[in-house]
Design a protein around this motif. Structure first.
Motif, PDB file in Angstrom:
ATOM      1  N   GLU A  86      -2.740  -9.784   2.874  1.00 24.83           N
ATOM      2  CA  GLU A  86      -1.353 -10.459   2.733  1.00 24.83           C
ATOM      3  C   GLU A  86      -0.796 -10.366   0.788  1.00 24.83           C
ATOM      4  N   GLU A  87      -2.062  -9.548   0.467  1.00 28.84           N
ATOM      5  CA  GLU A  87      -1.638  -8.595  -0.823  1.00 28.84           C
ATOM      6  C   GLU A  87      -1.166  -7.610  -0.662  1.00 28.84           C
ATOM      7  N   GLU A  88      -1.752  -6.667   0.342  1.00 27.77           N
ATOM      8  CA  GLU A  88      -0.411  -5.292   1.134  1.00 27.77           C
ATOM      9  C   GLU A  88       1.176  -6.072   1.286  1.00 27.77           C
ATOM     10  N   LEU A  89       1.541  -7.940   1.693  1.00 24.47           N
ATOM     11  CA  LEU A  89       2.472  -7.544   1.955  1.00 24.47           C
ATOM     12  C   LEU A  89       3.026  -8.120   1.070  1.00 24.47           C
ATOM     13  N   LYS A  90       3.150  -8.385   0.446  1.00 28.50           N
ATOM     14  CA  LYS A  90       3.520  -9.366  -1.396  1.00 28.50           C
ATOM     15  C   LYS A  90       5.148  -9.087  -0.893  1.00 28.50           C
ATOM     16  N   GLU A  91       5.461  -7.985  -1.058  1.00 28.50           N
ATOM     17  CA  GLU A  91       6.586  -7.821  -1.119  1.00 28.50           C
ATOM     18  C   GLU A  91       7.673  -7.904  -0.372  1.00 28.50           C
TER      19      GLU A  91
ATOM     20  N   ILE B 105       9.455   0.211   8.689  1.00 30.87           N
ATOM     21  CA  ILE B 105       8.435   0.385   9.031  1.00 30.87           C
ATOM     22  C   ILE B 105       7.961  -0.656   7.951  1.00 30.87           C
ATOM     23  N   ILE B 106       6.471  -1.217   8.389  1.00 32.59           N
ATOM     24  CA  ILE B 106       5.053  -1.541   7.424  1.00 32.59           C
ATOM     25  C   ILE B 106       3.919  -1.319   7.387  1.00 32.59           C
ATOM     26  N   SER B 107       3.263  -0.585   6.299  1.00 26.42           N
ATOM     27  CA  SER B 107       2.007   0.213   6.999  1.00 26.42           C
ATOM     28  C   SER B 107       0.831  -0.818   6.743  1.00 26.42           C
ATOM     29  N   LEU B 108       0.125  -1.440   7.376  1.00 26.90           N
ATOM     30  CA  LEU B 108      -1.884  -2.146   6.924  1.00 26.90           C
ATOM     31  C   LEU B 108      -2.363  -0.808   7.319  1.00 26.90           C
ATOM     32  N   SER B 109      -2.795  -0.702   6.392  1.00 23.53           N
ATOM     33  CA  SER B 109      -4.629  -0.165   6.063  1.00 23.53           C
ATOM     34  C   SER B 109      -5.484  -0.473   6.212  1.00 23.53           C
ATOM     35  N   SER B 110      -6.997  -0.122   6.917  1.00 25.55           N
ATOM     36  CA  SER B 110      -7.989  -0.489   7.081  1.00 25.55           C
ATOM     37  C   SER B 110      -8.495  -0.798   5.128  1.00 25.55           C
ATOM     38  N   GLU B 111      -9.394  -1.610   5.557  1.00 23.75           N
ATOM     39  CA  GLU B 111     -10.533  -1.684   3.979  1.00 23.75           C
ATOM     40  C   GLU B 111     -11.277  -0.763   3.316  1.00 23.75           C
TER      41      GLU B 111
ATOM     42  N   ASN C 286       3.298  -6.085  22.028  1.00 23.70           N
ATOM     43  CA  ASN C 286       1.209  -6.116  22.862  1.00 23.70           C
ATOM     44  C   ASN C 286       0.938  -7.856  21.987  1.00 23.70           C
ATOM     45  N   ILE C 287       1.558  -8.615  22.676  1.00 20.36           N
ATOM     46  CA  ILE C 287       1.471  -9.691  23.189  1.00 20.36           C
ATOM     47  C   ILE C 287      -0.042 -10.469  23.591  1.00 20.36           C
ATOM     48  N   ARG C 288      -0.115  -9.216  24.478  1.00 20.34           N
ATOM     49  CA  ARG C 288      -1.080 -10.308  24.918  1.00 20.34           C
ATOM     50  C   ARG C 288      -2.881  -9.127  24.751  1.00 20.34           C
ATOM     51  N   ARG C 289      -2.344  -7.956  23.734  1.00 20.03           N
ATOM     52  CA  ARG C 289      -2.844  -6.918  23.482  1.00 20.03           C
ATOM     53  C   ARG C 289      -2.933  -6.957  21.894  1.00 20.03           C
ATOM     54  N   PRO C 290      -3.695  -7.637  20.886  1.00 22.32           N
ATOM     55  CA  PRO C 290      -2.657  -6.979  19.210  1.00 22.32           C
ATOM     56  C   PRO C 290      -3.521  -6.420  19.064  1.00 22.32           C
ATOM     57  N   LYS C 291      -3.285  -5.803  17.880  1.00 19.91           N
ATOM     58  CA  LYS C 291      -4.210  -4.307  17.770  1.00 19.91           C
ATOM     59  C   LYS C 291      -5.259  -5.117  16.305  1.00 19.91           C
ATOM     60  N   LEU C 292      -5.704  -4.423  16.248  1.00 24.72           N
ATOM     61  CA  LEU C 292      -7.150  -4.772  15.724  1.00 24.72           C
ATOM     62  C   LEU C 292      -7.015  -3.783  14.203  1.00 24.72           C
ATOM     63  N   LEU C 293      -7.774  -4.310  13.068  1.00 30.22           N
ATOM     64  CA  LEU C 293      -7.740  -3.468  12.155  1.00 30.22           C
ATOM     65  C   LEU C 293      -9.032  -4.264  11.244  1.00 30.22           C
ATOM     66  N   ARG C 294      -9.692  -3.710  10.983  1.00 29.44           N
ATOM     67  CA  ARG C 294     -10.723  -4.314  10.307  1.00 29.44           C
ATOM     68  C   ARG C 294     -10.284  -4.044   8.685  1.00 29.44           C
ATOM     69  N   ASN C 295     -10.581  -5.638   8.243  1.00 29.64           N
ATOM     70  CA  ASN C 295     -10.248  -5.544   7.264  1.00 29.64           C
ATOM     71  C   ASN C 295      -9.689  -7.825   6.517  1.00 29.64           C
ATOM     72  N   THR C 296      -9.240  -7.784   4.980  1.00 35.33           N
ATOM     73  CA  THR C 296      -9.397  -9.076   5.373  1.00 35.33           C
ATOM     74  C   THR C 296      -8.287 -10.019   5.160  1.00 35.33           C
ATOM     75  N   LEU C 297      -7.903 -11.309   5.850  1.00 32.94           N
ATOM     76  CA  LEU C 297      -6.350 -10.950   5.849  1.00 32.94           C
ATOM     77  C   LEU C 297      -6.568 -12.039   4.424  1.00 32.94           C
ATOM     78  N   LYS C 298      -7.228 -12.289   3.301  1.00 34.27           N
ATOM     79  CA  LYS C 298      -6.331 -11.939   1.136  1.00 34.27           C
ATOM     80  C   LYS C 298      -6.291 -10.507   1.515  1.00 34.27           C
ATOM     81  N   ASN C 299      -7.013  -9.506   1.502  1.00 29.33           N
ATOM     82  CA  ASN C 299      -5.852  -7.880   1.480  1.00 29.33           C
ATOM     83  C   ASN C 299      -5.078  -7.468   1.901  1.00 29.33           C
TER      84      ASN C 299
END
Length: 288
Positions: A225-230, A174-180, A210-223
């Motif tokens: 990308e930084e979270e997922l670099k590992e 499981i990977i965790s993504l956080s808002s800005e 959820n192909i047709r209803r993606p989850k939304l998260l308030r953040n930039t793609l750059k941030n």
């Protein structure tokens, strides 16, 4: 009618964008050299003053080219959009550049002669320039378009071959993504993640549930990308996309670059030229 359809299809084809700043000196010098050579052929007798005039025409041509390549993309960003660049846009832009060069050289000639040749002379010069230039321009663009297409198709075949060497390695990680602002968090199964797309001030997270209803998260793609670099399987391929290498079904090539077909969806994701090299290198590192 069939010929019209073929011409229409040709001008709509993607074309390799070549107006980057690093290419400006090269393109400007090539165009200046060609026009200078054509003008040189028209000099009846080689002597100091005609050659001095020729130098003036050449400097004007070089200045117009540099200004064109340097400033117009910034003034008209929608027209000079790299991702929307086509054969038709390349032809129109090149002909407009030739028209501009012809206009400045006409005014330079008026200064040298001390009198304006009038609108009819101006039109005659422009028509002559276009008639002389249009076929070579289209021919060169056609050759270049096919050269880039063959190159990208060959690279797409190679990338598909490398991707076929991926080892099936199902995971429940499981990977965790956080808002800005760190107040919101979304957990996703890495094995189900398809891609992440930038959308204004948010990112859309697409997974197989959820192909047709993606989850939304308030953040930039750059941030993000930084979270997922590992995670070696999650890479940036475009200013608006991060993709999961394990979910690429097929890599398609065109003269502009690559596009990716993603499993479990009919979505096609572009690989922009700025990420093309790193995309290829990421695949190579990941499968080896």
């Amino acid at each position: 009618m069939n010929l019209i359809n073929k011409v229409t299809d040709f001008v709509k084809q993607p074309y390799s964008y070549s107006l980057e700043k690093k290419n400006i000196p090269q393109h400007s010098l090539i165009i200046t050299a060609i026009i200078t050579f054509i003008l040189l052929l028209g000099i009846p007798e080689v002597s100091f003053y005609p050659l001095l005039e020729l130098l003036g025409y050449s400097l004007i041509t070089l200045s117009v080219c540099i200004s064109f390549f340097l400033f117009l993309p910034g003034l008209f960003p929608r027209w000079f959009d790299e991702e929307e660049w086509t054969v038709g846009r390349e032809i129109v832009s090149t002909l407009f550049l030739l028209f501009t060069i012809g206009s400045f050289n006409y005014f330079f000639n008026s200064v040298l002669s001390g009198a304006s040749g009038g609108i009819l002379v101006f039109i005659d010069i422009q028509l002559s320039t276009m008639l002389i230039a249009v076929l070579p321009v289209i021919f060169v663009i056609y050759i270049e378009q096919n050269r880039h297409l063959k190159k990208k198709l060959a690279l797409a075949i190679r990338l598909n071959k490398e991707l076929s060497g991926r080892k099936a390695n199902p995971t429940e990680e499981i990977i965790s993504l956080s808002s800005e602002n760190q107040k919101e968090r979304i957990d996703i199964n890495l094995d189900k993640l398809l891609f992440i797309k930038s959308s204004s001030n948010y990112v859309e997270i697409f997974n197989s549930d959820n192909i047709r209803r993606p989850k939304l998260l308030r953040n930039t793609l750059k941030n993000i990308e930084e979270e997922l670099k590992e995670y070696g399987s999650l890479i940036r391929c475009h200013r608006a996309y991060i993709i999961n290498l394990n979910k690429i079904k097929n890599v398609k090539g065109n003269s502009q670059g690559y596009s990716l077909e993603i499993e479990e969806t009919d979505q096609t994701i572009p690989v922009s030229r700025g990420y093309s090299k790193s995309f290829s290198e990421s695949i190579r590192r990941y499968v080896n």
